[in-house]
Design a protein around this motif. Sequence first.
Motif, PDB file in Angstrom:
ATOM      1  N   LEU A   1      79.094  12.734 -67.788  1.00  0.00           N
ATOM      2  CA  LEU A   1      78.507  13.705 -68.697  1.00  0.00           C
ATOM      3  C   LEU A   1      79.589  14.598 -69.287  1.00  0.00           C
ATOM      4  N   GLY A   2      80.534  15.021 -68.467  1.00  0.00           N
ATOM      5  CA  GLY A   2      81.621  15.862 -68.963  1.00  0.00           C
ATOM      6  C   GLY A   2      82.418  15.186 -70.063  1.00  0.00           C
ATOM      7  N   GLU A   3      82.737  13.924 -69.847  1.00  0.00           N
ATOM      8  CA  GLU A   3      83.482  13.176 -70.871  1.00  0.00           C
ATOM      9  C   GLU A   3      82.700  13.098 -72.170  1.00  0.00           C
ATOM     10  N   LEU A   4      81.398  12.855 -72.073  1.00  0.00           N
ATOM     11  CA  LEU A   4      80.560  12.757 -73.270  1.00  0.00           C
ATOM     12  C   LEU A   4      80.469  14.101 -73.985  1.00  0.00           C
ATOM     13  N   LEU A   5      80.264  15.165 -73.242  1.00  0.00           N
ATOM     14  CA  LEU A   5      80.220  16.493 -73.850  1.00  0.00           C
ATOM     15  C   LEU A   5      81.527  16.796 -74.572  1.00  0.00           C
ATOM     16  N   GLU A   6      82.629  16.463 -73.935  1.00  0.00           N
ATOM     17  CA  GLU A   6      83.938  16.703 -74.536  1.00  0.00           C
ATOM     18  C   GLU A   6      84.115  15.878 -75.808  1.00  0.00           C
ATOM     19  N   GLN A   7      83.739  14.606 -75.761  1.00  0.00           N
ATOM     20  CA  GLN A   7      83.831  13.736 -76.941  1.00  0.00           C
ATOM     21  C   GLN A   7      82.994  14.274 -78.087  1.00  0.00           C
ATOM     22  N   GLN A   8      81.816  14.799 -77.773  1.00  0.00           N
ATOM     23  CA  GLN A   8      80.916  15.301 -78.806  1.00  0.00           C
ATOM     24  C   GLN A   8      81.223  16.738 -79.218  1.00  0.00           C
ATOM     25  N   GLY A   9      82.148  17.381 -78.520  1.00  0.00           N
ATOM     26  CA  GLY A   9      82.495  18.759 -78.840  1.00  0.00           C
ATOM     27  C   GLY A   9      81.373  19.746 -78.557  1.00  0.00           C
ATOM     28  N   ARG A  10      80.590  19.469 -77.515  1.00  0.00           N
ATOM     29  CA  ARG A  10      79.451  20.328 -77.170  1.00  0.00           C
ATOM     30  C   ARG A  10      79.730  21.093 -75.880  1.00  0.00           C
TER      31      ARG A  10
END
Length: 166
Positions: free
Chosen positions: A15-24
Amino acid sequence: MGASDQDLATEAGRLGELLEQQGRMIVTAESCTGGWVAKALTDRAGSSAYVLGGLVTYSNDAKRELLGVTAKSLDEHGAVSEPVVREMVAGALAATGAQVAVAISGVAGPSGGSDDKPVGTVWFAWGRDPATTEAVRQHFAGDRDQVRRQAVLFALQGVRGFLEQA
């Protein structure tokens, strides 16, 4: 379904990686999990890039005062309900300015359950705003620790699935 420390760390990392990728940035609004979702997310170094904060709103007073959950929702539906977790998401987003929020309220046990909401009943919600908020109820088996662990894992997976579809 069990949930080990490694399961939680792995899912929090995803989840952290995805949030970081999405800039959220994410904010958590937790009741029965007592901040465990925020803990799992912040166990990863560099998590300040995607974790804005977390609110542990265990009491109904805290839900009202910190998140703006209405007394009407609490009185009519109880803390462990869809209307309440939806309002928790809205309140967490409004209070912090995060781009995504997750809310959790449940009966972890060993007491506190009812015929309507037995021990292991947990409501979840996640969203970017009130219009996109999704809510779901789950029932988990096991003791207090097992119910809470499973709830944390489900929340992490649920938010990730929500964001992958966004």
